[in-house]
Design an enzyme around this catalytic site. Structure first.
Site, mmCIF file in Angstrom:
data_model
loop_
_atom_site.group_PDB
_atom_site.id
_atom_site.type_symbol
_atom_site.label_atom_id
_atom_site.label_comp_id
_atom_site.label_asym_id
_atom_site.label_seq_id
_atom_site.Cartn_x
_atom_site.Cartn_y
_atom_site.Cartn_z
ATOM 1 N N ASP A 120 16.791 -30.170 37.779
ATOM 2 C CA ASP A 120 17.107 -28.966 37.018
ATOM 3 C C ASP A 120 18.305 -28.290 37.693
ATOM 4 O O ASP A 120 18.139 -27.522 38.638
ATOM 5 C CB ASP A 120 15.915 -28.006 36.954
ATOM 6 N N GLU A 148 21.695 -25.972 38.334
ATOM 7 C CA GLU A 148 22.327 -24.703 37.968
ATOM 8 C C GLU A 148 23.832 -24.933 38.000
ATOM 9 O O GLU A 148 24.340 -25.683 38.848
ATOM 10 C CB GLU A 148 21.933 -23.594 38.938
ATOM 11 N N ASP A 165 12.761 -23.860 39.483
ATOM 12 C CA ASP A 165 12.602 -24.403 38.129
ATOM 13 C C ASP A 165 12.085 -25.834 38.191
ATOM 14 O O ASP A 165 11.162 -26.211 37.456
ATOM 15 C CB ASP A 165 13.937 -24.381 37.380
ATOM 16 N N ASP A 176 20.857 -30.836 31.133
ATOM 17 C CA ASP A 176 21.104 -31.024 32.566
ATOM 18 C C ASP A 176 21.866 -32.315 32.841
ATOM 19 O O ASP A 176 22.790 -32.331 33.663
ATOM 20 C CB ASP A 176 19.779 -31.025 33.331
ATOM 21 N N HIS A 231 15.552 -19.519 36.911
ATOM 22 C CA HIS A 231 16.981 -19.884 36.951
ATOM 23 C C HIS A 231 17.469 -20.169 38.366
ATOM 24 O O HIS A 231 18.674 -20.262 38.592
ATOM 25 C CB HIS A 231 17.854 -18.817 36.280
#
Length: 321
Positions: A89, A91, A252, A190, A247
């Site tokens: 996951d 960012e 996550d 992603d 987030h």
């Protein structure tokens, strides 16, 4: 409700008439008539998870008796498609409102390995990434992710972090005699957007393991017969709570992994269901990005999976329409 004993001497010819399956059908009928309190009481007696909606508890209890019956009749446990599932996951750089000129480059790279048979997290990876295209993070990005400018400034670039990840991942595969694996994400973006785009920025050929994945939202929909929900909504449906900061990629990924484990416990056998695509006309895309994804339905491991419809040259102009 008593568990039933079953005869292990069963042939393929009489399997459908075997008494064990007739008893299982009767048990399922009884489970259908149970209240939520009765369901949770029986789950507790079996030392199974009792949280979640009435529907999820009912499916969990039915799955338990189905597995027990299959063990007695066939003298074997359920066979899963993969030994491990790697949950990622990422960012990425972002802003609000989102500018068309902003390149969403990975700034946090977490991964969580789930042993499918043991139903537990067995290893984790976590690194921050120094972006190349967007050197200064927006205030919105920092507030959303909790990732500060100082964190990315002292981090390594993506190419070095990816090399660390590959070494960590391959080490686990080799040291634990893993025969099959797949990657999993909460949604398609992603891998088909953030990861593919960041590879393009560094002129890195997209790794084969990132070209197909398990979208856990689709697994959830198939398992619980619900429309696709957000991570928060899926957790709530199963009586779970998000733990950590939303987030923040690592938190996550941990929550996604825990959700995946719960779905496996409830009878899901996750399989690869999406792949990257830059050519197929029916692909789903994010704004004007050429690269997108299509749905697939097979159970090949990422170890032996074929490349998608995208060749290596595709990822050198992944931004083009």
């Amino acid at each position: 409700m008593d568990q039933t004993n079953c005869d292990n001497n069963v042939t393929n010819d009489d399997i459908h008439s075997h008494s064990s399956f007739k008893k299982l059908a009767k048990i399922n009928g009884m489970i259908n008539d149970m209240t939520i309190d009765e369901l949770r009481h029986r789950l507790s007696q079996l030392t199974l998870e009792v949280s979640g909606s009435e529907d999820s508890c009912r499916r969990r209890l039915k799955n338990h008796y189905r597995n027990e019956t299959m063990k007695r009749v066939f003298n074997k446990s359920i066979t899963y498609y993969y030994d491990i599932i790697c949950v990622v996951d990422f960012e990425a750089t972002c802003d609000s409102p989102q500018s068309d000129d902003l390149i969403q480059e990975i700034i946090e790279f977490p991964a969580v390995l789930v042993d499918v048979k043991q139903r537990k997290i067995v290893s984790t990876f976590h690194e921050f990434v120094k972006p190349k295209s967007t050197q200064k993070l927006s205030e919105f990005c920092t507030k959303l992710t909790g990732i500060s400018q100082s964190i990315v400034d002292k981090s390594q670039p993506f190419v070095e972090v990816l090399d660390k990840f590959d070494k960590w991942f391959n080490s686990y595969i080799n040291n634990n005699n893993i025969k099959s694996y797949a990657f999993a994400t909460d949604g398609p973006w992603d891998l088909c957007h953030f990861f593919a785009l960041t590879c393009k920025i560094y002129d890195i050929t997209l790794p084969s393991y990132a070209r197909q994945w398990i979208n856990i939202r689709k697994v959830f929909t198939n398992q619980y017969k619900r429309q696709q929900l957000s991570l928060d909504q899926m957790l709530t449906h199963l009586g779970m709570e998000f733990k950590g900061r939303k987030h923040y990629g690592f938190d996550d990924a941990i929550n996604i992994a825990n959700l995946l484990i719960r779905m496996i416990t409830d009878g899901a056998n996750p399989t690869i269901n999406q792949e990257i695509s830059c050519h197929k006309s029916d692909r789903n895309r994010w704004t004007n990005i050429k690269c997108g994804y299509v749905s697939i339905n097979h159970n090949k491991s990422s170890i032996n999976s074929n490349d998608s419809d995208s060749d290596n040259s595709t990822f050198k102009d992944i931004n083009n329409k």
